[in-house]
Design a protein around this motif. Structure first.
Motif, PDB file in Angstrom:
ATOM      1  N   ASN A  91     -13.479 -24.790  77.531  1.00 16.28           N
ATOM      2  CA  ASN A  91     -14.854 -24.827  77.042  1.00 16.28           C
ATOM      3  C   ASN A  91     -14.769 -24.562  75.548  1.00 16.28           C
ATOM      4  O   ASN A  91     -14.207 -23.545  75.130  1.00 16.28           O
ATOM      5  CB  ASN A  91     -15.718 -23.776  77.736  1.00 16.28           C
ATOM      6  N   VAL A  92     -15.287 -25.474  74.746  1.00 12.95           N
ATOM      7  CA  VAL A  92     -15.114 -25.341  73.301  1.00 12.95           C
ATOM      8  C   VAL A  92     -15.779 -24.081  72.756  1.00 12.95           C
ATOM      9  O   VAL A  92     -15.328 -23.534  71.744  1.00 12.95           O
ATOM     10  CB  VAL A  92     -15.624 -26.601  72.548  1.00 12.95           C
ATOM     11  N   LYS A  96     -14.000 -21.106  70.249  1.00  9.20           N
ATOM     12  CA  LYS A  96     -14.638 -21.453  68.976  1.00  9.20           C
ATOM     13  C   LYS A  96     -13.902 -20.839  67.797  1.00  9.20           C
ATOM     14  O   LYS A  96     -13.721 -21.475  66.746  1.00  9.20           O
ATOM     15  CB  LYS A  96     -16.088 -20.971  69.004  1.00  9.20           C
ATOM     16  N   ASP A 114     -13.769 -30.467  76.032  1.00  3.25           N
ATOM     17  CA  ASP A 114     -14.633 -29.432  76.598  1.00  3.25           C
ATOM     18  C   ASP A 114     -14.351 -29.382  78.105  1.00  3.25           C
ATOM     19  O   ASP A 114     -13.272 -29.804  78.546  1.00  3.25           O
ATOM     20  CB  ASP A 114     -16.092 -29.765  76.289  1.00  3.25           C
ATOM     21  N   ARG A 115     -15.289 -28.925  78.894  1.00  2.31           N
ATOM     22  CA  ARG A 115     -15.032 -28.798  80.329  1.00  2.31           C
ATOM     23  C   ARG A 115     -14.803 -30.163  80.976  1.00  2.31           C
ATOM     24  O   ARG A 115     -15.350 -31.178  80.543  1.00  2.31           O
ATOM     25  CB  ARG A 115     -16.172 -28.055  81.017  1.00  2.31           C
ATOM     26  N   GLN A 147     -21.142 -32.725  75.242  1.00  2.00           N
ATOM     27  CA  GLN A 147     -19.816 -32.320  74.781  1.00  2.00           C
ATOM     28  C   GLN A 147     -19.534 -32.801  73.357  1.00  2.00           C
ATOM     29  O   GLN A 147     -18.963 -32.065  72.549  1.00  2.00           O
ATOM     30  CB  GLN A 147     -18.743 -32.834  75.742  1.00  2.00           C
ATOM     31  N   ALA A 150     -21.266 -30.631  71.036  1.00  2.00           N
ATOM     32  CA  ALA A 150     -20.644 -29.306  71.013  1.00  2.00           C
ATOM     33  C   ALA A 150     -19.335 -29.291  70.233  1.00  2.00           C
ATOM     34  O   ALA A 150     -18.851 -28.221  69.862  1.00  2.00           O
ATOM     35  CB  ALA A 150     -20.392 -28.826  72.440  1.00  2.00           C
ATOM     36  N   ALA A 152     -16.452 -31.522  71.117  1.00  2.00           N
ATOM     37  CA  ALA A 152     -15.301 -32.049  71.848  1.00  2.00           C
ATOM     38  C   ALA A 152     -14.726 -33.268  71.125  1.00  2.00           C
ATOM     39  O   ALA A 152     -15.467 -34.147  70.701  1.00  2.00           O
ATOM     40  CB  ALA A 152     -15.705 -32.430  73.269  1.00  2.00           C
ATOM     41  N   TRP A 441     -22.952 -19.257  76.254  1.00  3.36           N
ATOM     42  CA  TRP A 441     -23.046 -20.243  77.318  1.00  3.36           C
ATOM     43  C   TRP A 441     -24.384 -20.144  78.042  1.00  3.36           C
ATOM     44  O   TRP A 441     -24.952 -21.166  78.449  1.00  3.36           O
ATOM     45  CB  TRP A 441     -21.886 -20.064  78.305  1.00  3.36           C
TER      46      TRP A 441
END
Length: 447
Positions: A91-92, A96, A114-115, A147, A150, A152, A441
């Motif tokens: 998970n990014v 982080k 990501d996920r 993603q 976020a 990814a 999250w």
């Protein structure tokens, strides 16, 4: 420790992976980048401080093309000479701090997914911060968009995703110029050729090739049904033909040979017992987890060991055809995939399948960087980021010498292994980072 401002590393044997040559020379570093390369007969500026590298061999920083990095063991990658990692799902938001770290940080540069996107019921359980489980193509499209926003850099689909979800993922990712990777080890219905036809670019573990040649096989199937197959001497003509088909789609393979190799060798695992692995033991980082996982080694071998020789042949065949094959480890998966150090074992396994030392160094540096479209790392070259390893022994004589690390230069900053390992976060800090991630999250899923 020298300051990463302006200095010259002098009199080392520089291994040029682009030109496939080595020469005695010096490297001038300004800030985070390589300013100039000097041959031995060229005069050096008199006003710049120097660091003598006489008797050493200098290679670009290594790239682990398949791992799952966490802050707790991120320094171990860099202490092993791994200056960049391709993080293939987590998970990014969880990493982080690593993704946004400065170029000269004592942790590797992170190129991350990501996920993962999986199908029902989810091999790793229901939807969570680490995986999205769905049979709905539109939900997959929404997830791709989330993603990318976020941060990814690529998208990963997992073995139980159906064809419609995979197709939707590829279509949506292509709108953003983002590649899709797949792990089809446990797939029951989608083979490597199926995924390639759907537009998937990356094949982690060189997975899905077995399912294409032996429809109906998957790791948890009754292996007695497949006892007629000689897994140690698989049909190389069939493999060759499949690799030729896959090459038409220009797919990329990361075979992660070390993953199954460690399980196959258990209890006589590969362990260099050096500064890095000793640190893992001292701080009990992953070691207790692996000891627990070792109790399941018979199941691991039963389900996956028959793919080891098969995957080796696939990797070498595809490489010989001119396809992209790069090294990765899947650290910390299964057992004793030591962060950073496992990549050195992967390089040895590349050597065992017939790749030369220069070909292996290229695969782990310049070819790895190019495969993810990063064009300022992977070589010792003017204008590139100053990521390189100073070795005590010549890796062109034996690939095992990549472990003979004298110093690591990351983003222009010189480190010893011990200096890097001083940056292992405390358990309290790691726990606090997890709390902060969970808060972030909760905001994401509440939107």
């Amino acid at each position: 420790m020298a300051e990463a401002n302006h200095y010259i590393v002098t009199n080392g044997t520089i291994i040029d992976v682009e030109r496939e040559e080595s020469f005695l020379g010096s490297i001038e570093i300004t800030g985070t980048k390589i300013k100039r390369i000097y041959k031995a007969d060229e005069c050096l500026p008199a006003s710049i401080s120097t660091i003598d590298a006489t008797g050493t061999y200098i290679i670009p920083g290594l790239i682990d093309m398949h791992c799952h990095i966490r802050s707790e063991f991120a320094p171990h990658f860099l202490a092993s000479g791994v200056t960049t990692v391709r993080n293939t799902a987590s998970n990014v938001l969880m990493i982080k701090d690593l993704i946004e770290a400065p170029l000269d940080a004592p942790t590797p540069r992170v190129f991350s997914a990501d996920r993962m996107i999986d199908g029902e019921p989810g091999l790793w359980g229901p939807t969570s911060p680490g995986n999205l489980v769905t049979e709905n193509p539109e939900i997959a499209r929404q997830e791709v968009r989330r993603q990318v926003v976020a941060g990814a850099k690529f998208i990963k689909v997992y073995g139980w995703a159906n064809r419609e979800v995979i197709q939707a993922t590829v279509d949506e990712a292509s709108k953003f110029g983002v590649e899709v990777a797949c792990d089809l080890i446990h797939s029951k219905n989608v083979s490597a050729l199926d995924a390639a036809e759907l537009g998937v670019t990356w094949f982690e573990h060189a997975s899905g090739f077995v399912q294409e040649l032996y429809p109906g096989w998957y790791p948890s199937a009754d292996q007695a049904e497949w006892s007629h197959i000689n897994w140690e001497e698989p049909d190389e003509i069939m493999i060759q033909e499949l690799c030729e088909q896959m090459l038409r789609y220009n797919v990329k393979l990361c075979p992660t040979l070390v993953l199954i190799d460690q399980a196959n060798q258990y209890p006589d695992i590969w362990d260099p017992k050096n500064t890095v692995t000793n640190s893992l033991e001292e701080h009990d980082i992953l070691m207790s987890h692996w000891r627990s996982m070792s109790k399941q080694v018979d199941v691991i071998k039963q389900q996956l060991a028959n793919q080891h020789t098969f995957t080796k042949i696939v990797a070498k065949t595809y490489f010989d055809l001119g396809g992209t094959v790069v090294p990765g480890t899947d650290t910390p998966a299964l057992i004793y995939t030591f962060p950073g150090m496992a990549l050195h074992r992967e390089l040895e396994l590349f050597n065992e399948i017939g790749m030369t030392e220069m070909e292996i160094l290229q695969a782990a540096t310049i070819n790895a960087a190019k495969s993810i479209n990063i064009h300022n790392i992977g070589a010792i070259k003017e204008g590139y980021i100053a990521d390189f390893i100073v070795l005590n022994e010549n890796p062109l004589e034996s690939i095992q010498h990549t472990k003979s690390i004298h110093r690591i230069v990351k983003g222009g900053k010189i480190y010893s292994q011990e200096e890097i390992l001083e940056h292992i976060p405390s358990k309290e800090k790691s726990e606090q980072q997890m709390v902060e991630f969970e808060k972030r999250w909760e905001i994401v899923i509440g939107q």
